[in-house]
Write an enzyme that holds these catalytic residues in place. Structure first.
Site: not given
Ligand code: GUN
Length: 279
Positions: A52, A96, A119
């Site tokens: 990211k 995350q 998100d």
């Molecule tokens: N963990 C697995 N997928 C995601 C996601 O799309 N966003 C976040 N913040 N954590 C994750």
């Protein structure tokens, strides 16, 4: 032979548009900024967070990383989110997941200010508002659009009811005028239900769960699964080799839905920056 819908191609378009928007914001003195919180040392989470951050850098989005130790308290985490909520230079906040077991994910996710929730975890799709959409389901909608497939009037079946994918996916398809069924582990005679679907979305989390007998001839099959085989290979939720000959369109794994998630996160971050800077 089904037509492949390749997420990489769709993601490239989304990222190109996001880059243009970043450039326009920069020209107006606004630097879009995403704050990423990582709690603990989960190796997969580390990889995702790095990806990211890299994508942010590629597009000219500022990325901040906040790393908390695995033993961080809920109060510490909420305090950090509160500070980022109040920081006008930060437009997007992403914590995350998964979090270490002693921390409450719902409490954490809901602490993020709605306008900074890139998100889309707090979004109220059901009220039809202008919230930021959850990245993976929104990415699936982009892929359908790219392939010229409209859910309008079609029987859409989502297998899986997670908060992150299944539920918001169903609401987005409904919003696009699909006739939506949501299946899950308690669904009776699952193959009979999924065989009705014109558009079948697999978000189960079990490798090769969707077999040929579960798919209608000519169906559009979207595979959201990201599973690791015993040999470490990436496997989708769909038995691709068996299902592909029956489908009209299908997404591969890897190279299908996967690349869309980060692309939509970038799109959301730019949208958040625009909305918060009113340019
Ligand atoms: N963990 C697995 N997928 C995601 C996601 O799309 N966003 C976040 N913040 N954590 C994750």
């Amino acid at each position: 032979m089904a037509t492949l819908i390749r997420g990489k191609e769709v993601a490239a378009e989304v990222l190109k548009a996001a880059k243009n928007d970043v450039d326009a914001l920069l020209a107006q003195g606004v630097m879009p900024c995403l704050a990423v919180i990582l709690v603990g040392d989960d190796p997969a989470s580390r990889v995702y967070v790095n990806k990211k951050k890299e994508k942010c850098e590629e597009l000219g989005i500022r990325s901040l990383e906040y790393k908390l130790p695995a033993e961080a308290t809920q109060e510490e985490l909420l305090r950090l989110i509160g500070e980022l909520n109040g920081d006008k230079s930060v437009h997007g906040i992403l914590c995350q997941l998964p979090l270490p077991k002693h921390l409450d994910e719902q409490l954490t996710v809901r602490a993020v200010a709605r306008e900074k929730d890139v998100d889309g975890f707090t979004c109220l799709i059901s009220s039809g508002g202008e919230d930021l959409m959850p990245c993976t389901p929104a990415g699936v909608m982009e892929m359908l659009k790219f392939a010229g497939i409209s859910p309008r009037g079609k029987k859409c079946c989502v297998i899986g009811r997670s908060n992150i994918v299944g539920k918001p996916m169903a609401m987005l398809l409904l919003g696009a005028d699909g006739t939506v069924t949501v299946c899950h582990s308690k669904t009776e005679n699952l193959p009979a239900v999924t065989r009705e679907a014109d558009i079948l979305i697999a978000a189960v989390g079990k490798p090769r769960f969707v077999t040929a007998d579960m798919v209608k001839d000519g169906a559009v099959v979207i595979d959201v699964g990201v599973n690791r085989g015993a040999d470490g290979k990436l496997l989708g939720d769909v038995d691709f080799d068996a299902v592909e000959p029956k489908a009209s369109y299908i997404t591969p794994v890897p190279g299908g839905v996967g690349p869309m998630t980060i692309a939509m996160l970038m799109k959301n971050t730019v949208r958040a920056a625009k909305a918060q800077s009113r340019v």
